[in-house]
Design a protein around this motif. Structure first.
Motif, PDB file in Angstrom:
ATOM      1  N   ALA A 102       2.153  17.680 -12.952  1.00  0.00           N
ATOM      2  CA  ALA A 102       2.144  19.068 -12.488  1.00  0.00           C
ATOM      3  C   ALA A 102       3.321  19.863 -13.039  1.00  0.00           C
ATOM      4  CB  ALA A 102       2.143  19.107 -10.955  1.00  0.00           C
ATOM      5  N   CYS A 103       4.454  19.181 -13.298  1.00  0.00           N
ATOM      6  CA  CYS A 103       5.577  19.866 -13.946  1.00  0.00           C
ATOM      7  C   CYS A 103       5.153  20.426 -15.305  1.00  0.00           C
ATOM      8  CB  CYS A 103       6.755  18.906 -14.140  1.00  0.00           C
ATOM      9  SG  CYS A 103       7.571  18.358 -12.630  1.00  0.00           S
ATOM     10  N   GLY A 104       4.192  19.769 -15.929  1.00  0.00           N
ATOM     11  CA  GLY A 104       3.734  20.197 -17.246  1.00  0.00           C
ATOM     12  C   GLY A 104       2.864  21.433 -17.238  1.00  0.00           C
ATOM     13  N   VAL A 105       2.422  21.883 -16.071  1.00  0.00           N
ATOM     14  CA  VAL A 105       1.644  23.125 -16.005  1.00  0.00           C
ATOM     15  C   VAL A 105       2.434  24.239 -15.331  1.00  0.00           C
ATOM     16  CG1 VAL A 105      -0.544  21.868 -16.011  1.00  0.00           C
ATOM     17  CG2 VAL A 105       0.513  22.458 -13.829  1.00  0.00           C
ATOM     18  N   ALA A 106       3.693  23.952 -14.973  1.00  0.00           N
ATOM     19  CA  ALA A 106       4.535  24.970 -14.330  1.00  0.00           C
ATOM     20  C   ALA A 106       4.904  26.060 -15.328  1.00  0.00           C
ATOM     21  CB  ALA A 106       5.791  24.327 -13.766  1.00  0.00           C
ATOM     22  N   ARG A 107       4.913  27.280 -14.866  1.00  0.00           N
ATOM     23  CA  ARG A 107       5.235  28.431 -15.722  1.00  0.00           C
ATOM     24  C   ARG A 107       6.470  29.187 -15.265  1.00  0.00           C
ATOM     25  NH1 ARG A 107       1.809  28.105 -20.279  1.00  0.00           N
ATOM     26  NH2 ARG A 107      -0.184  27.229 -19.569  1.00  0.00           N
ATOM     27  N   THR A 108       6.955  28.875 -14.065  1.00  0.00           N
ATOM     28  CA  THR A 108       8.106  29.582 -13.504  1.00  0.00           C
ATOM     29  C   THR A 108       9.076  28.577 -12.884  1.00  0.00           C
ATOM     30  OG1 THR A 108       7.142  29.838 -11.284  1.00  0.00           O
ATOM     31  CG2 THR A 108       6.617  31.548 -12.924  1.00  0.00           C
ATOM     32  N   PHE A 109      10.281  29.055 -12.573  1.00  0.00           N
ATOM     33  CA  PHE A 109      11.280  28.225 -11.902  1.00  0.00           C
ATOM     34  C   PHE A 109      10.737  27.708 -10.572  1.00  0.00           C
ATOM     35  CE2 PHE A 109      14.694  27.902  -8.746  1.00  0.00           C
ATOM     36  CZ  PHE A 109      15.576  27.028  -9.379  1.00  0.00           C
TER      37      PHE A 109
ATOM     38  N   VAL B 117       5.640  17.013 -22.712  1.00  0.00           N
ATOM     39  CA  VAL B 117       6.370  15.792 -22.350  1.00  0.00           C
ATOM     40  C   VAL B 117       6.033  15.373 -20.920  1.00  0.00           C
ATOM     41  CG1 VAL B 117       8.652  14.763 -22.027  1.00  0.00           C
ATOM     42  CG2 VAL B 117       8.256  16.307 -23.952  1.00  0.00           C
ATOM     43  N   PHE B 118       6.050  16.314 -19.986  1.00  0.00           N
ATOM     44  CA  PHE B 118       5.726  15.985 -18.598  1.00  0.00           C
ATOM     45  C   PHE B 118       4.303  15.435 -18.463  1.00  0.00           C
ATOM     46  CE2 PHE B 118       9.143  19.128 -17.401  1.00  0.00           C
ATOM     47  CZ  PHE B 118       9.921  18.237 -16.679  1.00  0.00           C
ATOM     48  N   LEU B 119       3.367  16.042 -19.172  1.00  0.00           N
ATOM     49  CA  LEU B 119       1.979  15.581 -19.087  1.00  0.00           C
ATOM     50  C   LEU B 119       1.840  14.151 -19.600  1.00  0.00           C
ATOM     51  CD1 LEU B 119       0.175  18.811 -20.347  1.00  0.00           C
ATOM     52  CD2 LEU B 119       0.160  17.922 -18.010  1.00  0.00           C
ATOM     53  N   LEU B 120       2.533  13.841 -20.681  1.00  0.00           N
ATOM     54  CA  LEU B 120       2.415  12.512 -21.284  1.00  0.00           C
ATOM     55  C   LEU B 120       3.049  11.425 -20.423  1.00  0.00           C
ATOM     56  CD1 LEU B 120       3.099  13.278 -25.067  1.00  0.00           C
ATOM     57  CD2 LEU B 120       0.919  12.715 -23.996  1.00  0.00           C
TER      58      LEU B 120
ATOM     59  N   ASN C  70       0.823  -1.214   0.000  1.00  0.00           N
ATOM     60  CA  ASN C  70       0.000   0.000   0.000  1.00  0.00           C
ATOM     61  C   ASN C  70       0.854   1.261   0.000  1.00  0.00           C
ATOM     62  OD1 ASN C  70      -2.213  -1.670   0.086  1.00  0.00           O
ATOM     63  ND2 ASN C  70      -2.624  -1.362   2.266  1.00  0.00           N
ATOM     64  N   ILE C  71       1.983   1.213   0.707  1.00  0.00           N
ATOM     65  CA  ILE C  71       2.897   2.365   0.719  1.00  0.00           C
ATOM     66  C   ILE C  71       3.384   2.652  -0.694  1.00  0.00           C
ATOM     67  CG2 ILE C  71       5.192   3.130   1.464  1.00  0.00           C
ATOM     68  CD1 ILE C  71       4.656   1.604   4.110  1.00  0.00           C
ATOM     69  N   ILE C  72       3.768   1.598  -1.419  1.00  0.00           N
ATOM     70  CA  ILE C  72       4.269   1.787  -2.781  1.00  0.00           C
ATOM     71  C   ILE C  72       3.159   2.307  -3.696  1.00  0.00           C
ATOM     72  CG2 ILE C  72       5.219   0.613  -4.807  1.00  0.00           C
ATOM     73  CD1 ILE C  72       6.576  -1.347  -2.830  1.00  0.00           C
ATOM     74  N   ALA C  73       1.953   1.748  -3.577  1.00  0.00           N
ATOM     75  CA  ALA C  73       0.850   2.170  -4.447  1.00  0.00           C
ATOM     76  C   ALA C  73       0.562   3.665  -4.288  1.00  0.00           C
ATOM     77  CB  ALA C  73      -0.398   1.346  -4.145  1.00  0.00           C
ATOM     78  N   TRP C  74       0.512   4.146  -3.045  1.00  0.00           N
ATOM     79  CA  TRP C  74       0.300   5.573  -2.817  1.00  0.00           C
ATOM     80  C   TRP C  74       1.450   6.402  -3.379  1.00  0.00           C
ATOM     81  CZ3 TRP C  74      -3.782   8.290  -1.815  1.00  0.00           C
ATOM     82  CH2 TRP C  74      -4.877   7.713  -1.159  1.00  0.00           C
ATOM     83  N   GLY C  75       2.661   5.922  -3.218  1.00  0.00           N
ATOM     84  CA  GLY C  75       3.809   6.660  -3.734  1.00  0.00           C
ATOM     85  C   GLY C  75       3.778   6.815  -5.240  1.00  0.00           C
ATOM     86  N   VAL C  76       3.445   5.721  -5.950  1.00  0.00           N
ATOM     87  CA  VAL C  76       3.373   5.786  -7.415  1.00  0.00           C
ATOM     88  C   VAL C  76       2.333   6.818  -7.848  1.00  0.00           C
ATOM     89  CG1 VAL C  76       2.892   4.504  -9.527  1.00  0.00           C
ATOM     90  CG2 VAL C  76       4.116   3.383  -7.668  1.00  0.00           C
ATOM     91  N   ALA C  77       1.184   6.817  -7.195  1.00  0.00           N
ATOM     92  CA  ALA C  77       0.135   7.773  -7.556  1.00  0.00           C
ATOM     93  C   ALA C  77       0.596   9.211  -7.346  1.00  0.00           C
ATOM     94  CB  ALA C  77      -1.123   7.492  -6.729  1.00  0.00           C
ATOM     95  N   ILE C  78       1.273   9.464  -6.222  1.00  0.00           N
ATOM     96  CA  ILE C  78       1.717  10.832  -5.910  1.00  0.00           C
ATOM     97  C   ILE C  78       2.753  11.310  -6.919  1.00  0.00           C
ATOM     98  CG2 ILE C  78       3.004  12.224  -4.237  1.00  0.00           C
ATOM     99  CD1 ILE C  78       1.595  10.519  -2.041  1.00  0.00           C
ATOM    100  N   TRP C  79       3.784  10.484  -7.201  1.00  0.00           N
ATOM    101  CA  TRP C  79       4.824  10.993  -8.108  1.00  0.00           C
ATOM    102  C   TRP C  79       4.290  11.165  -9.526  1.00  0.00           C
ATOM    103  CZ3 TRP C  79       7.071   5.713  -7.094  1.00  0.00           C
ATOM    104  CH2 TRP C  79       7.084   4.880  -8.216  1.00  0.00           C
ATOM    105  N   SER C  80       3.304  10.371  -9.923  1.00  0.00           N
ATOM    106  CA  SER C  80       2.739  10.508 -11.268  1.00  0.00           C
ATOM    107  C   SER C  80       1.973  11.823 -11.405  1.00  0.00           C
ATOM    108  CB  SER C  80       1.818   9.321 -11.568  1.00  0.00           C
ATOM    109  OG  SER C  80       2.525   8.109 -11.485  1.00  0.00           O
ATOM    110  N   VAL C  81       1.179  12.143 -10.391  1.00  0.00           N
ATOM    111  CA  VAL C  81       0.432  13.401 -10.415  1.00  0.00           C
ATOM    112  C   VAL C  81       1.387  14.589 -10.407  1.00  0.00           C
ATOM    113  CG1 VAL C  81      -1.126  14.858  -9.066  1.00  0.00           C
ATOM    114  CG2 VAL C  81      -1.653  12.439  -9.378  1.00  0.00           C
ATOM    115  N   MET C  82       2.450  14.511  -9.616  1.00  0.00           N
ATOM    116  CA  MET C  82       3.376  15.630  -9.524  1.00  0.00           C
ATOM    117  C   MET C  82       4.227  15.781 -10.787  1.00  0.00           C
ATOM    118  SD  MET C  82       2.374  16.938  -6.815  1.00  0.00           S
ATOM    119  CE  MET C  82       3.529  18.302  -6.795  1.00  0.00           C
ATOM    120  N   THR C  83       4.494  14.679 -11.490  1.00  0.00           N
ATOM    121  CA  THR C  83       5.172  14.792 -12.785  1.00  0.00           C
ATOM    122  C   THR C  83       4.297  15.547 -13.771  1.00  0.00           C
ATOM    123  OG1 THR C  83       6.407  12.745 -12.448  1.00  0.00           O
ATOM    124  CG2 THR C  83       6.172  13.512 -14.712  1.00  0.00           C
TER     125      THR C  83
END
Length: 442
Positions: free
Chosen positions: A97-104, A187-190, A82-95
């Motif tokens: 999120a890199c695709g909507v970033a507009r600033t450093f 690329v980040f979104l995909l 369960n720890i791993i499953a939650w981790g995979v979901a979090i890092w995927s969503v945050m990746t």
């Protein structure tokens, strides 16, 4: 009642390896994709090489290491699946999120989130494998899991290169809800989206029975630090020695695409094809061969087999790097990517299997987290940063990035080999002591 370790179905155990490998692939795609996007992000956000190294390494690594320790503590007592499953979901969503970033700043925060999510994979995954496989098979099992590093890194280069070239041919990229975006954001979104499917797949695997009593009190952090201190030569070799090995690997992974662009004039698609192809094939071959060789040497009575594999890999990688950054021939570069990828990958399945052998079961996840803490701080933080620092402040010319990588490669591999050699004699004693500790716990 004390838990008894029952024999696991071999076929099912390898299914678990396959699922964990997919998670590892996803983690390295999302972690490494930034390496191929250095030039477009740097140009769009007007950043220096040193600032890009913060995005690639420090923002990810700092929170990856900080979160790794409490997560590992949970993994020693709670459901690792369960720890791993939650981790995979979090890092995927945050990746994504890199695709909507507009600033450093926005991009840095999203990379922090990727690091937090990925902290949930390594210690629980390796602890699971150590409960599914005997020591005689663990080297190969961990090497197959580790193949995800090189499949993921290779896919990051390949996908990134192809998408950037495709997007460059389109005058305007428009995504529903988000509106107009840059090619690097696409690329980040995909690459972020598929991880949610892998998170669901993680829930199909079962927790194995642990090798130690599940009703026993949680081993204290002080006891773990005491264990490491008593066996400090072994753990210095594993944590610091392999940390310098990783410093070279991550520094190379971060800046080799820029070297190929700046010095050899390669387009993103060509970099993705050759770097991605070499990493996915010869990197995979290297890590599996290293695990196989470690198991074979161990079967012949070499207790230090896994450290020997590290020394061989380190010397091979260094000798491959020297001509790579000095040649002006594209053909020579392509040829040298083969041994570089084989030897760069060679020891890491064996290294993580070694860590399980020298760690009592009740301490395993947290000692693995400490290993990843050292490995990430030395490797992922320092490697990309030192290369960028040398380029910006020593050579003062971005076209000299190859010399910066070469300096890091030579010094890093020499340090790694020395520390691994110093730990060879103590390693077998530590492994035997871990076995004795486990036999007392059962």
């Amino acid at each position: 009642m004390s838990a008894v370790r029952t024999p696991q179905n071999d076929r099912y155990a390898w299914y678990v390896v396959a699922v964990l490998m997919l998670a590892n692939v996803s983690s390295y795609v999302d972690r490494q994709i930034l390496a191929l996007l250095v030039e477009p992000i740097k140009n769009d956000l007007q950043l220096s090489d040193t600032q890009m190294s913060y995005l690639y390494g420090l923002t990810f690594a700092l929170f990856f290491t900080i979160m790794g320790l409490p997560i590992a503590r949970m993994a020693d007592h709670r459901s690792r699946r369960n720890i791993i499953a939650w981790g995979v979901a979090i890092w995927s969503v945050m990746t994504a999120a890199c695709g909507v970033a507009r600033t450093f700043g926005q991009l840095a925060l999203a990379r922090v989130g990727v690091g937090v999510g990925e902290a949930a994979l390594g210690p629980p995954a390796l602890s699971l494998l150590a409960d599914y496989f005997s020591k005689g098979k663990l080297g190969r099992a961990v090497s197959v899991y580790g193949i995800g590093i090189y499949l993921g890194s290779g896919l990051a280069y390949f996908i990134g290169g192809q998408v950037i070239e495709y997007a460059a041919s389109i005058p305007q990229l428009t995504v529903p809800v988000l509106g107009s975006i840059r090619s690097w954001q696409l690329v980040f979104l995909l690459v972020g989206a598929p991880g949610l499917l892998i998170a669901a797949l993680m829930l199909t695997i079962r927790e194995p029975i642990r090798r130690v009593r599940t009703d026993a009190p949680l081993v204290s952090d002080r006891a773990i630090l005491s264990w490491i201190s008593v066996h400090k030569r072994t753990f210095t070799a594993l944590m610091v020695g392999f940390g310098f090995y990783s410093m070279v690997n991550f520094g190379t992974a971060a800046w080799l695409p820029s070297f190929l662009t700046r010095v050899h004039g390669w387009a993103p698609g060509k970099i993705g094809l050759y770097m991605g192809g070499a990493t996915m094939t010869f990197g995979v071959l290297g890590i599996y061969a290293g695990g196989w060789l470690a198991d074979r040497w161990m079967a012949k009575g070499r207790a230090d087999a896994k450290l020997l594999v590290g020394i061989v890999g380190s010397m091979g990688a260094m000798l491959s790097a020297i001509p790579l950054y000095l040649t002006s021939s594209d053909r020579m570069v392509i040829a040298l990517l083969v041994p570089l990828n084989i030897f760069s990958a060679f020891p890491f399945g064996a290294a993580q299997a070694a860590l399980q052998e020298v760690s009592p079961s009740a301490m395993r996840a947290r000692i693995t987290a400490l290993y990843l803490f050292a490995n990430t701080l030395i490797g992922f933080s320092l490697g990309p940063f030192v290369v960028a620092f040398l380029t910006d402040y020593v050579f003062r010319n971005e076209r000299f990035v190859g010399y910066s990588i070469l300096v890091v490669a030579v010094l890093g591999h020499m340090t790694a080999s020395t520390l691994l050699a110093r730990g060879r004699r103590s390693y077998g004693n530590t492994a035997r002591a871990a076995d004795q500790a486990d036999s007392v716990s059962l």
